[in-house]
Enzyme design. Structure first.
Site, PDB file in Angstrom:
ATOM      1  CE  LYS A 116      31.518  36.876  33.120  1.00  0.00           C
ATOM      2  NZ  LYS A 116      32.712  37.707  33.303  1.00  0.00           N
ATOM      3  CD  GLU A 200      26.061  31.680  30.870  1.00  0.00           C
ATOM      4  OE1 GLU A 200      26.834  31.112  31.653  1.00  0.00           O
ATOM      5  OE2 GLU A 200      25.514  32.773  31.128  1.00  0.00           O
ATOM      6  CG  HIS A 235      25.318  44.214  31.874  1.00  0.00           C
ATOM      7  ND1 HIS A 235      24.262  43.334  32.057  1.00  0.00           N
ATOM      8  CD2 HIS A 235      25.326  44.516  30.542  1.00  0.00           C
ATOM      9  CE1 HIS A 235      23.675  43.107  30.902  1.00  0.00           C
ATOM     10  NE2 HIS A 235      24.295  43.804  29.972  1.00  0.00           N
ATOM     11  NE  ARG A 291      36.552  42.706  42.268  1.00  0.00           N
ATOM     12  CZ  ARG A 291      35.329  43.193  42.388  1.00  0.00           C
ATOM     13  NH1 ARG A 291      34.932  43.669  43.547  1.00  0.00           N
ATOM     14  NH2 ARG A 291      34.494  43.206  41.370  1.00  0.00           N
TER      15      ARG A 291
END
Length: 490
Positions: A116, A200, A235, A291
């Site tokens: 990430k 973040e 999530h 994908r």
């Protein structure tokens, strides 16, 4: 075009790929674990071969066994589906080196966005909005404090190699920073073998919006519209729709352009998804999935684009069948993931044998599934029973059609999340399109699920009684026929 393709996956996604292959006159090879020997996908394929015991690391993640079957059967390509080896750069690289086409992006593209942190740097350099936060991994408490104060609380600590919500924790004040970093590092190391974490800004009321992209090896890249995936538990997505209720023509142009730029930034080919968080009129790059997504049917339904076929064409070195101006989203599609899980027990998986299974049908209904009556949902893999997708001329018709389709389902033998989906379809905030990734908690959906479960108990008891009587009747008839045949052969 390929003559034979191996599908390195199982369940409904394996069948989905095989259907595309069959329509393109491509022979298919299935690989299965011991517990999947009699599964529908293994029977649907032209050929099927065992690759190991039930645990995924001994079967569906066993690269040597899968590649061995590919070589023995003469498969020219391997489609990984989603999950398992779908986003594993080592597997894509091994396929390439062993002369087998990996039906997906290159190993370099997969690896470039596998972290990430790395993905965020690439996208920021390409001019795509990213969520404010650290430029790399953090471990120094002083640095963590400085970053958190500069971007403002709350912040979120994430595992760089994470996925599915694993290794994510929200921090709302200074004294929570150090213990949260340490605990997230432990989780990240255990789950992904990489303890790197970063910080973040935490968006309080975000929507999860993603764009489907297609890119060929001739430099053509397009987006195939947007999907909203905000209804999630832990999530992980449960309900998706296309288009997003918040989308405007201008916003779609901006986000779609940035999705295409994201793909170009890593020289991407084949199908992929660029995911964004949207909050208060702004959007930010979240991650890129290299994908085919679980929720791809809703895009196919509203655009008419067969994404699986496009994957096969691209991997066969053909140009895209579409240009950007060809892509039009018509009507509205909603997908519900029907799982064997208990929404009243924190969505805990509910493995077991399906004593009865009947899916819905009728106008505007699509069912992607790999189960049948008598099939056993095992604890070794995900608990997905089927993906139920509906299409309507507008969002209201799609919601009403989904309610009808959910009503038609009959599943006996395992606890399912169908009452959860019914509760969401009836929720006034959902019907108004007021969605966030905290929707379930914010609107106390579980209390509505409890009411639906209670109201359906009597119906369920009546159905179980009827099925029990039917079972006895069938058994009696079978015994009588058996006795008659036996008597006649004496």
């Amino acid at each position: 075009m390929f003559k034979k393709v191996l599908i390195a996956n199982r369940g409904e996604i394996a069948i989905r790929i095989m259907r595309a292959c069959r329509e393109l006159d491509i022979r298919t090879v299935a690989v299965y674990s011991e517990v999947d020997k009699n599964a529908l996908f293994a029977k649907y394929a032209d050929e099927a071969y065992p690759i190991g015991p039930a645990p995924a690391n001994q079967s569906y993640l066993n690269m040597d066994n899968i590649l061995d079957v590919a070589h023995r059967t003469g498969a020219e390509g391997i489609h990984p589906g989603y999950g398992f080896l779908a986003e594993n750069p080592e597997f894509a690289d091994r396929c390439s080196k062993e002369g087998i086409r990996f039906i997906g992006p290159t190993s370099q593209a997969i690896e470039s966005v596998g972290s990430k942190i790395a993905a965020k740097k690439i996208m920021a350099a390409a001019g795509i909005p990213v969520i404010p936060g650290s430029d790399g991994g953090i471990s120094d408490p002083d640095v963590a404090f400085d970053i958190a104060e500069s971007i403002g609380y709350p912040v979120i600590i994430k595992a760089s190699a994470g996925g599915g919500g694993i290794g994510m924790k929200v921090v709302r004040k200074n004294d929570e920073i150090i213990p949260t970093i340490e605990s997230t590092q432990r989780v990240a190391k255990s789950a992904f073998g990489d303890a790197t974490v970063f910080i973040e800004k935490y968006l309080e009321e975000p929507r999860h919006i993603e764009f489907q992209i297609l890119a060929d090896s001739f430099g053509n890249t397009i987006h195939v519209g947007d999907r909203e995936c905000s209804i999630q538990r832990r999530h992980q997505k449960l309900i998706e729709e296309s288009p997003s209720p918040v989308m405007t023509h201008e916003l779609r142009e901006r986000m779609g352009t940035d999705a295409v730029k994201a793909a170009a930034a890593i020289n991407y080919t084949n199908a992929g998804t660029v995911e964004f968080l949207y909050s208060q009129g702004d959007y930010y790059f979240l991650e890129m999935n290299t994908r085919l997504q679980v929720e791809h049917p809703i895009t196919e339904v509203v655009t008419g684009v067969d994404l699986a076929k496009e994957q096969l064409r691209i991997a066969s070195d053909e140009e895209l069948s579409y240009k950007q101006e060809d892509i039009q989203q018509r009507g509205w599609a909603i997908e519900c993931r029907l799982n064997a899980e208990d929404p009243l027990n924190n969505f805990t998986p509910s493995p077991g044998k399906l004593r009865r299974y009947r899916s819905s049908g009728g106008p505007g209904v699509r069912v992607d599934s790999g189960v049948h009556t008598g099939y056993t949902i095992t604890p070794f893999y995900d608990s997905l029973i089927s993906k139920l997708t509906v299409w309507g001329r507008d969002r209201n018709e799609a919601i009403e059609r989904m309610k009808r389709a959910l009503y038609e389902y009959i599943i006996v033998g395992v606890t399912t999340n169908i009452p959860f989906h019914k509760a969401v379809m009836n929720n006034e905030y959902f019907r108004r399109g007021e969605l966030t990734t905290h929707f379930i908690e914010d609107h106390n959906i579980i209390s509505e699920v409890e009411k639906i479960v209670e109201a359906e108990k009597e119906k369920g008891a009546t159905l179980a009684s009827a099925l029990g009587a039917e079972d006895k009747k069938v058994a009696a008839i079978t015994a009588a026929v058996g006795a008659y045949i036996q008597k006649g052969t004496r």
